[in-house]
Motif scaffolding. Structure first.
Motif, mmCIF file in Angstrom:
data_model
loop_
_atom_site.group_PDB
_atom_site.id
_atom_site.type_symbol
_atom_site.label_atom_id
_atom_site.label_comp_id
_atom_site.label_asym_id
_atom_site.label_seq_id
_atom_site.Cartn_x
_atom_site.Cartn_y
_atom_site.Cartn_z
ATOM 1 N N SER A 28 6.867 -21.385 8.785
ATOM 2 C CA SER A 28 6.529 -20.748 7.511
ATOM 3 C C SER A 28 6.288 -21.795 6.432
ATOM 4 N N THR A 29 7.183 -22.795 6.362
ATOM 5 C CA THR A 29 7.010 -23.849 5.357
ATOM 6 C C THR A 29 5.721 -24.620 5.589
ATOM 7 N N MET A 30 5.478 -24.928 6.855
ATOM 8 C CA MET A 30 4.258 -25.660 7.190
ATOM 9 C C MET A 30 3.018 -24.836 6.857
ATOM 10 N N ARG A 31 3.039 -23.564 7.170
ATOM 11 C CA ARG A 31 1.886 -22.711 6.888
ATOM 12 C C ARG A 31 1.631 -22.625 5.388
ATOM 13 N N LYS A 32 2.726 -22.449 4.623
ATOM 14 C CA LYS A 32 2.554 -22.387 3.172
ATOM 15 C C LYS A 32 2.012 -23.710 2.632
ATOM 16 N N SER A 33 2.510 -24.820 3.196
ATOM 17 C CA SER A 33 2.031 -26.126 2.739
ATOM 18 C C SER A 33 0.551 -26.297 3.045
ATOM 19 N N PHE A 34 0.148 -25.888 4.254
ATOM 20 C CA PHE A 34 -1.269 -26.007 4.607
ATOM 21 C C PHE A 34 -2.127 -25.096 3.752
ATOM 22 N N GLU A 35 -1.649 -23.866 3.541
ATOM 23 C CA GLU A 35 -2.423 -22.950 2.709
ATOM 24 C C GLU A 35 -2.556 -23.510 1.292
ATOM 25 N N GLN A 36 -1.454 -24.055 0.800
ATOM 26 C CA GLN A 36 -1.511 -24.642 -0.534
ATOM 27 C C GLN A 36 -2.453 -25.842 -0.555
ATOM 28 N N ALA A 37 -2.393 -26.679 0.516
ATOM 29 C CA ALA A 37 -3.296 -27.826 0.582
ATOM 30 C C ALA A 37 -4.746 -27.380 0.652
ATOM 31 N N ASN A 38 -5.002 -26.313 1.428
ATOM 32 C CA ASN A 38 -6.369 -25.788 1.515
ATOM 33 C C ASN A 38 -6.841 -25.288 0.157
ATOM 34 N N GLN A 39 -5.933 -24.582 -0.543
ATOM 35 C CA GLN A 39 -6.292 -24.096 -1.876
ATOM 36 C C GLN A 39 -6.590 -25.259 -2.810
ATOM 37 N N GLU A 40 -5.763 -26.295 -2.713
ATOM 38 C CA GLU A 40 -5.981 -27.449 -3.582
ATOM 39 C C GLU A 40 -7.299 -28.145 -3.248
ATOM 40 N N ARG A 41 -7.613 -28.280 -1.935
ATOM 41 C CA ARG A 41 -8.891 -28.905 -1.571
ATOM 42 C C ARG A 41 -10.065 -28.065 -2.038
ATOM 43 N N ALA A 42 -9.931 -26.729 -1.829
ATOM 44 C CA ALA A 42 -11.018 -25.860 -2.282
ATOM 45 C C ALA A 42 -11.167 -25.921 -3.793
ATOM 46 N N LEU A 282 -1.107 -27.957 14.801
ATOM 47 C CA LEU A 282 0.295 -28.206 14.470
ATOM 48 C C LEU A 282 1.167 -27.011 14.846
ATOM 49 N N GLN A 283 0.632 -25.804 14.656
ATOM 50 C CA GLN A 283 1.378 -24.614 15.069
ATOM 51 C C GLN A 283 1.619 -24.643 16.577
ATOM 52 N N ARG A 284 0.590 -25.019 17.312
ATOM 53 C CA ARG A 284 0.748 -25.079 18.769
ATOM 54 C C ARG A 284 1.776 -26.130 19.159
ATOM 55 N N ARG A 285 1.754 -27.255 18.467
ATOM 56 C CA ARG A 285 2.750 -28.281 18.769
ATOM 57 C C ARG A 285 4.157 -27.793 18.425
ATOM 58 N N VAL A 286 4.253 -27.052 17.308
ATOM 59 C CA VAL A 286 5.565 -26.499 16.940
ATOM 60 C C VAL A 286 6.056 -25.522 17.998
ATOM 61 N N ILE A 287 5.142 -24.668 18.474
ATOM 62 C CA ILE A 287 5.532 -23.672 19.480
ATOM 63 C C ILE A 287 5.929 -24.358 20.782
ATOM 64 N N SER A 288 5.097 -25.345 21.220
ATOM 65 C CA SER A 288 5.437 -26.038 22.460
ATOM 66 C C SER A 288 6.747 -26.810 22.321
ATOM 67 N N THR A 289 6.929 -27.432 21.136
ATOM 68 C CA THR A 289 8.190 -28.151 20.915
ATOM 69 C C THR A 289 9.368 -27.188 20.903
ATOM 70 N N ALA A 290 9.177 -26.022 20.252
ATOM 71 C CA ALA A 290 10.251 -25.017 20.221
ATOM 72 C C ALA A 290 10.589 -24.528 21.619
ATOM 73 N N MET A 291 9.536 -24.316 22.447
ATOM 74 C CA MET A 291 9.792 -23.877 23.821
ATOM 75 C C MET A 291 10.517 -24.959 24.607
ATOM 76 N N LEU A 292 10.096 -26.224 24.393
ATOM 77 C CA LEU A 292 10.776 -27.312 25.089
ATOM 78 C C LEU A 292 12.231 -27.414 24.649
ATOM 79 N N VAL A 293 12.438 -27.360 23.320
ATOM 80 C CA VAL A 293 13.809 -27.438 22.803
ATOM 81 C C VAL A 293 14.613 -26.231 23.268
#
Length: 590
Positions: A28-42, A282-293
Motif C-alpha cells: 500500500s505504501t509503495m503503491r501510494k508512493s508510485f501514484e504520488q510520483a506519477n502525479q508529480e511527474r505528470a 515491484l509489486q511482483r517482486r513484493v509478492i514473490s518475496t512475500a511468498m518466499l518469506v
C-alpha cells in the motif's frame, strides 16, 4: 487435532499473518508512493508544457509585433487608411504575408482590415477576401491564444497572437502564430517512463488522426478515445489507466488536461502518460518475496512447532500417559522431571500426588479390610450365637435331669440329643456357607453368549415358575449380541441368584423380566421384578455380606453375585422403588 498440530497451525498462521500484514502495508505504501510520483511527474510535464506554451506565446507575440512594426506593414496600414474610403485594395502582392512570415519564422500570418476581412494570408493565399473570426471574438484575451486554422490540406491547431497597427482611423490587424503539433511536443523534456500526446480538438466528432505523439498520429487511439471524450464533454481534467495488452506491466496511467481557447472551449487535450511497469514489477517482486518469506516462515513454524512440541507437548503426553496408568490403577506410574520450569513443577506435583494417592489407597485398603473383617466377624458371631444358646440350654437340661430325675433321664436324653444334632447341623451349614463364600473360585474363561446363559437359567426355573403360575415371565433377548470372555458356570450361578431373589420378592405373584442388550464396549443383563421394592438405604447395603432383607436369608447371595461380576471385570447396579419393583443390571466387557 493434536496439540502439536494446533501449535503448527498457530505458528504458521502467526507468521503468515505477519508476512501478509507487512507485505500489504509495504504494498500500500509503495503503491501510494508510485501514484504520488506519477502525479508529480505528470504535474511536472504539465507545468513544463504551460511554461513552454507561455514562452512560445510570448515569442509569437514578439514576432507578431516585429511584423507589425515592419516598414511593409506600416506602408500597408497607411495605404489602407488612404484608400479605405475609395475601396482600393491596399495590397498589390497577395504573397506579402508569406514573405513577412518567412522573415519571422511564423507558421501562420494574416493581415486583416478593420472589418475583419483577410487582406493577405501566408498559409493559404486563397483566403484573400474571406472574413477572419478571431477579430470579432468577444472577451478575447490580450495575450496569445489557441485557434483553429484552416489549411488547404485540412484544419490544424495553432498558437496565435494579434497586434493592432494604427496609422490612421482604420486599424490593420496582424495575426500570426505557430503550429501546436508534434514539433511542439518534441520541445518538451519528459522524464524516463513518461511521454506526452496531443489531441487537436478540431472536429465535432472523435478523429483518431488528430491524436499526435512525437512522430505524428499516435497508435492505439481507440483505447484513449473514452478518456479524451470525457475531457471534451466536461472540460475538466481526467485520469485513467489504459492497458495495452494482457500484461498489466504494459499499462500506462494517463492524465488528460484540457487546452482551452478564447471562449473557454477545449481546443485540444494534452495527455501525459506514465508507464506502470516499475510499479507492477515491484509489486511482483513484493509478492514473490512475500511468498518466499511465507514459505520460509511455514518451514520455521514447522521446526519451531517440532521443537516446542519436544519441549512442551512431550512432557504433557508423558503426563497424560501417566494419568491414564494411574486411572487404570497403576499407582506406581511416574513422570520424569527433566526441567525446573512450570512443566517440571507440574511433573513433580503429579509424582507427589500419585505417591499420596498410593499411601492413601494403602491406608484405605487396610481400613476397609479391618472394617470388612470386623463386619464379617460380627455377622459370623451373630449367626453362631443363635445355635449356641439352644446347645447350652440342652446340656443344662441333661445335667439337671441326671441329678434330679433319673427316671426321666432317658426321655430327656433322647429329646436333647435330637436338639443337639439339629443345632450342630445348623452350625455346619453356617460354617459351610462361610467357607464357600471365602473360597469363591477364579473364573475359567471362555467365549460365552449371554443369551445362552439366560436361556439355560430359565430352563432350570421353568418348573418352579410353572408351580407359581401367578408369576409371568417375559424375556427380551437382543439380537447379534457379541460374545464375552467369561466362566459360564459362575455367570449361570450369578443370574440364578438374581432370579431367585426376584421370585422371593413376589410372594403374591407378579412379572419377572429378563433382558439382554448391547451397549458401547459391553453387554448388559437385566433382571426385573414387580415386587415390594427396596428403600435407598437398603440398596446401599444390599451387596454387604450377611446383610439380608429376608426373614430366612443368609445375606451371601448378592455378595456372591457381586464377587462373580467383579472377577469378570464388570459391574452390577440396582434400581428400585418401594412398592414398584427392583431391577438388577449386570454389565460385562464385550
Amino acid at each position: 487435532m493434536s496439540f502439536r498440530q494446533k501449535l503448527l497451525l498457530l505458528f504458521a498462521a502467526t507468521i503468515l499473518c505477519c508476512v501478509g500484514v507487512m507485505s500489504f502495508s509495504f504494498y500500500s505504501t509503495m503503491r501510494k508512493s508510485f501514484e504520488q510520483a506519477n502525479q508529480e511527474r505528470a504535474s511536472a510535464v504539465a507545468a513544463q508544457f504551460r511554461t513552454e506554451f507561455e514562452r512560445r506565446g510570448e515569442e509569437v507575440a514578439h514576432k507578431v509585433e516585429s511584423v507589425a512594426a515592419s516598414d511593409a506593414v506600416q506602408r500597408i496600414a497607411l495605404e489602407l487608411n488612404r484608400g479605405g474610403e475609395g475601396g482600393a485594395a491596399p495590397i498589390s502582392d497577395p504573397g506579402q504575408a508569406r514573405v513577412l512570415a518567412g522573415q519571422q519564422q511564423l507558421d501562420f500570418l494574416e493581415l486583416v482590415d478593420h472589418a475583419g476581412t483577410i487582406l493577405s494570408s501566408a498559409q493559404w493565399e486563397a483566403k484573400f477576401g474571406y472574413p477572419e473570426a478571431a477579430i470579432s471574438v468577444p472577451n478575447r484575451p490580450p495575450g496569445p491564444f489557441l485557434k483553429r486554422e484552416e489549411l488547404p490540406n485540412g484544419p490544424t491547431l495553432g498558437l496565435f497572437a494579434i497586434h493592432e497597427v494604427r496609422v490612421g482611423e482604420q486599424p490593420l490587424y496582424v495575426i500570426g502564430g505557430e503550429r501546436l503539433d508534434q514539433a511542439f511536443l518534441s520541445s518538451l523534456d519528459t522524464p524516463a517512463g513518461t511521454h506526452v500526446l496531443l489531441y487537436q480538438n478540431l472536429d465535432a466528432r472523435w478523429n483518431p488522426q488528430a491524436l499526435l505523439d512525437l512522430n505524428g498520429p499516435a497508435s492505439g487511439a481507440s483505447r484513449i478515445a473514452p478518456l479524451v471524450e470525457r475531457v471534451r464533454t466536461t472540460g475538466q481534467e481526467a485520469q485513467d489507466v489504459i492497458s495495452w495488452s494482457g500484461d498489466s506491466a504494459d499499462a500506462e496511467a494517463f492524465r488528460a488536461i484540457p487546452l482551452k481557447g478564447p471562449s473557454q472551449q477545449a481546443m485540444g487535450v494534452l495527455l501525459v502518460a506514465t508507464s506502470r511497469r516499475p510499479l507492477i514489477e515491484l509489486q511482483r517482486r513484493v509478492i514473490s518475496t512475500a511468498m518466499l518469506v511465507g514459505g520460509l516462515g511455514v518451514l520455521v513454524a514447522v521446526l519451531a512447532s517440532l521443537w516446542f512440541a519436544a519441549r512442551v507437548t512431550q512432557p504433557v503426553v508423558s503426563l497424560a500417559e501417566a494419568a491414564r496408568r494411574v486411572a487404570a490403577g497403576d499407582l506406581a506410574a511416574k513422570v520424569d522431571v527433566e526441567s525446573r520450569d512450570e512443566l517440571g513443577e507440574l511433573a513433580a506435583s503429579f509424582n507427589r500426588m500419585t505417591e499420596d494417592v498410593a499411601h492413601q489407597k494403602d491406608r484405605a485398603v487396610q481400613a476397609e479390610r479391618v472394617a470388612a473383617w470386623r463386619e464379617l466377624a460380627r455377622r459370623l458371631a451373630h449367626e453362631l450365637k443363635n445355635p449356641l444358646f439352644p446347645l447350652q440350654v440342652t446340656v443344662e437340661n441333661l445335667t439337671r435331669a441326671k441329678e434330679k430325675s433319673p427316671e426321666m433321664f432317658e426321655e430327656v436324653f433322647r429329646e436333647s440329643t435330637a436338639t443337639l444334632l439339629a443345632e450342630i447341623n445348623n452350625l455346619k451349614t453356617i460354617i459351610g456357607r462361610f467357607s464357600e463364600f471365602s473360597r469363591m473360585p477364579q473364573p475359567q474363561r471362555r467365549s460365552v453368549q449371554v443369551n445362552d446363559v439366560v436361556a439355560s437359567v430359565m430352563r432350570v426355573f421353568q418348573a418352579q415358575l410353572q408351580e407359581k403360575n401367578r408369576i409371568a415371565v417375559r424375556t427380551e433377548l437382543a439380537k447379534n449380541v457379541p460374545g464375552i470372555s467369561a466362566d459360564p458356570d459362575l455367570l449361570h450361578r450369578a443370574v440364578s441368584n438374581l432370579v431367585l431373589n426376584a421370585i422371593d420378592a413376589m410372594p403374591q405373584g407378579g412379572e419377572l423380566t429378563l433382558k439382554t442388550a448391547t451397549i458401547p464396549g459391553a453387554v448388559a443383563i437385566s433382571v426385573s421384578d414387580t415386587g415390594s421394592g427396596l428403600t435407598p438405604e437398603e440398596c446401599e447395603r444390599l451387596f454387604t455380606p450377611y446383610y439380608t432383607t429376608k426373614q430366612h436369608g443368609t445375606g451371601l447371595g448378592l455378595a456372591i453375585v457381586q464377587s462373580v461380576v467383579s472377577d469378570h471385570g464388570g459391574k452390577i447396579s440396582v434400581e428400585s422403588k418401594k412398592e414398584k419393583g427392583t431391577t438388577f443390571r449386570i454389565e460385562l466387557p464385550a
